[in-house]
Motif scaffolding. Structure first.
Motif, mmCIF file in Angstrom:
data_model
loop_
_atom_site.group_PDB
_atom_site.id
_atom_site.type_symbol
_atom_site.label_atom_id
_atom_site.label_comp_id
_atom_site.label_asym_id
_atom_site.label_seq_id
_atom_site.Cartn_x
_atom_site.Cartn_y
_atom_site.Cartn_z
ATOM 1 N N ASN A 4 0.866 -1.172 0.000
ATOM 2 C CA ASN A 4 0.000 0.000 0.000
ATOM 3 C C ASN A 4 0.906 1.226 0.000
ATOM 4 O O ASN A 4 1.302 1.703 1.055
ATOM 5 C CB ASN A 4 -0.907 -0.022 1.237
ATOM 6 N N PRO A 5 1.247 1.721 -1.200
ATOM 7 C CA PRO A 5 2.243 2.789 -1.270
ATOM 8 C C PRO A 5 1.800 4.079 -0.611
ATOM 9 O O PRO A 5 0.646 4.483 -0.698
ATOM 10 C CB PRO A 5 2.443 2.996 -2.774
ATOM 11 N N LYS A 6 2.754 4.660 0.060
ATOM 12 C CA LYS A 6 2.556 5.994 0.630
ATOM 13 C C LYS A 6 3.004 6.963 -0.462
ATOM 14 O O LYS A 6 4.182 6.995 -0.822
ATOM 15 C CB LYS A 6 3.409 6.150 1.886
ATOM 16 N N ILE A 7 2.084 7.718 -1.008
ATOM 17 C CA ILE A 7 2.406 8.657 -2.079
ATOM 18 C C ILE A 7 3.048 9.887 -1.443
ATOM 19 O O ILE A 7 2.480 10.515 -0.552
ATOM 20 C CB ILE A 7 1.154 9.056 -2.887
ATOM 21 N N VAL A 8 4.230 10.199 -1.910
ATOM 22 C CA VAL A 8 4.989 11.330 -1.386
ATOM 23 C C VAL A 8 5.028 12.402 -2.467
ATOM 24 O O VAL A 8 5.318 12.106 -3.623
ATOM 25 C CB VAL A 8 6.426 10.882 -1.017
ATOM 26 N N THR A 9 4.735 13.634 -2.083
ATOM 27 C CA THR A 9 4.667 14.700 -3.081
ATOM 28 C C THR A 9 6.041 15.190 -3.532
ATOM 29 O O THR A 9 6.176 15.758 -4.600
ATOM 30 C CB THR A 9 3.850 15.892 -2.550
ATOM 31 N N THR A 10 7.072 14.971 -2.736
ATOM 32 C CA THR A 10 8.417 15.393 -3.138
ATOM 33 C C THR A 10 9.231 14.179 -3.560
ATOM 34 O O THR A 10 9.081 13.093 -3.034
ATOM 35 C CB THR A 10 9.148 16.089 -1.969
ATOM 36 N N GLY A 11 10.064 14.355 -4.538
ATOM 37 C CA GLY A 11 10.992 13.295 -4.927
ATOM 38 C C GLY A 11 10.504 12.398 -6.042
ATOM 39 O O GLY A 11 11.280 11.642 -6.595
ATOM 40 N N GLY A 12 9.226 12.419 -6.390
ATOM 41 C CA GLY A 12 8.747 11.661 -7.533
ATOM 42 C C GLY A 12 8.433 10.206 -7.285
ATOM 43 O O GLY A 12 7.388 9.731 -7.670
ATOM 44 N N GLY A 13 9.321 9.452 -6.682
ATOM 45 C CA GLY A 13 9.061 8.044 -6.406
ATOM 46 C C GLY A 13 8.983 7.160 -7.629
ATOM 47 O O GLY A 13 8.289 6.157 -7.625
ATOM 48 N N SER A 14 9.704 7.536 -8.670
ATOM 49 C CA SER A 14 9.723 6.717 -9.885
ATOM 50 C C SER A 14 11.127 6.182 -10.105
ATOM 51 O O SER A 14 12.104 6.904 -9.960
ATOM 52 C CB SER A 14 9.284 7.536 -11.088
ATOM 53 N N GLY A 15 11.198 4.905 -10.444
ATOM 54 C CA GLY A 15 12.491 4.265 -10.670
ATOM 55 C C GLY A 15 12.435 2.813 -10.254
ATOM 56 O O GLY A 15 11.387 2.165 -10.365
#
Length: 167
Positions: free
Chosen positions: A77-88
């Motif tokens: 259940n991912p915690k969506i973070v507004t900074t840093g993008g979280g893609s990779g």
């Protein structure tokens, strides 16, 4: 002449001992770290560790990759973070011993261009906890002998949403 030979023999023996202490048995071996690793995890054969792809059965998990995907879909259940993008990509590499138990977990984080990056720690902890909970790993066996082997799971993420699990 004998003295020169003895000096050469002594220095060769000394360098061989230093080399054995400085370098792992194989490139990519994970060294035990008492800060990270379970003291009770048993490595069966330090000198002969295989890679997951060395076995003819393919993916070494009960129910194969389908079961792993299912566990992550049910539990991540991912915690969506507004900074840093979280893609990779987040890769978790670990060892499965000759008893089918796992240990020596290591995490590597890369952006979409395969450059080192940092992801949100809560999401990494979640992926690591689910990976550690996987209990269907098959024992690596070849010609009647059981082997320890390395396995990895790479998670392809887009804004922390799980797109794919490799291999």
């Amino acid at each position: 002449m004998k003295i020169t030979y003895l000096i050469f023999l002594f220095s060769f023996t000394l360098s061989a001992q230093v080399t054995d202490e400085l370098y792992p048995q194989q490139v990519g071996d994970i060294e035990f770290d008492q800060k990270l690793d379970d003291q009770n995890f048993k490595i069966c054969d330090v000198k002969q560790t295989a890679q997951y792809y060395n076995f003819s059965k393919g993916f070494q998990y009960k129910g194969e990759k389908y079961e792993i995907l299912k566990k992550f879909k049910e539990n991540y259940n991912p915690k969506i973070v507004t900074t840093g993008g979280g893609s990779g990509y987040i890769t978790i590499r670990f060892l499965i011993n000759c008893e089918g138990k796992t240990g020596l977990f290591r995490v590597q984080e890369m952006d979409m261009n395969y450059m080192p990056t940092k992801f949100d720690e809560d999401n990494i902890k979640q992926l690591l906890a689910i990976t550690k909970s996987l209990d269907g790993w098959l024992i690596g066996e070849y010609d009647g002998k059981k082997y320890d082997y390395y396995q990895y799971l790479t998670f392809k993420l887009n804004n922390y949403k799980l797109l794919e699990i490799l291999p």
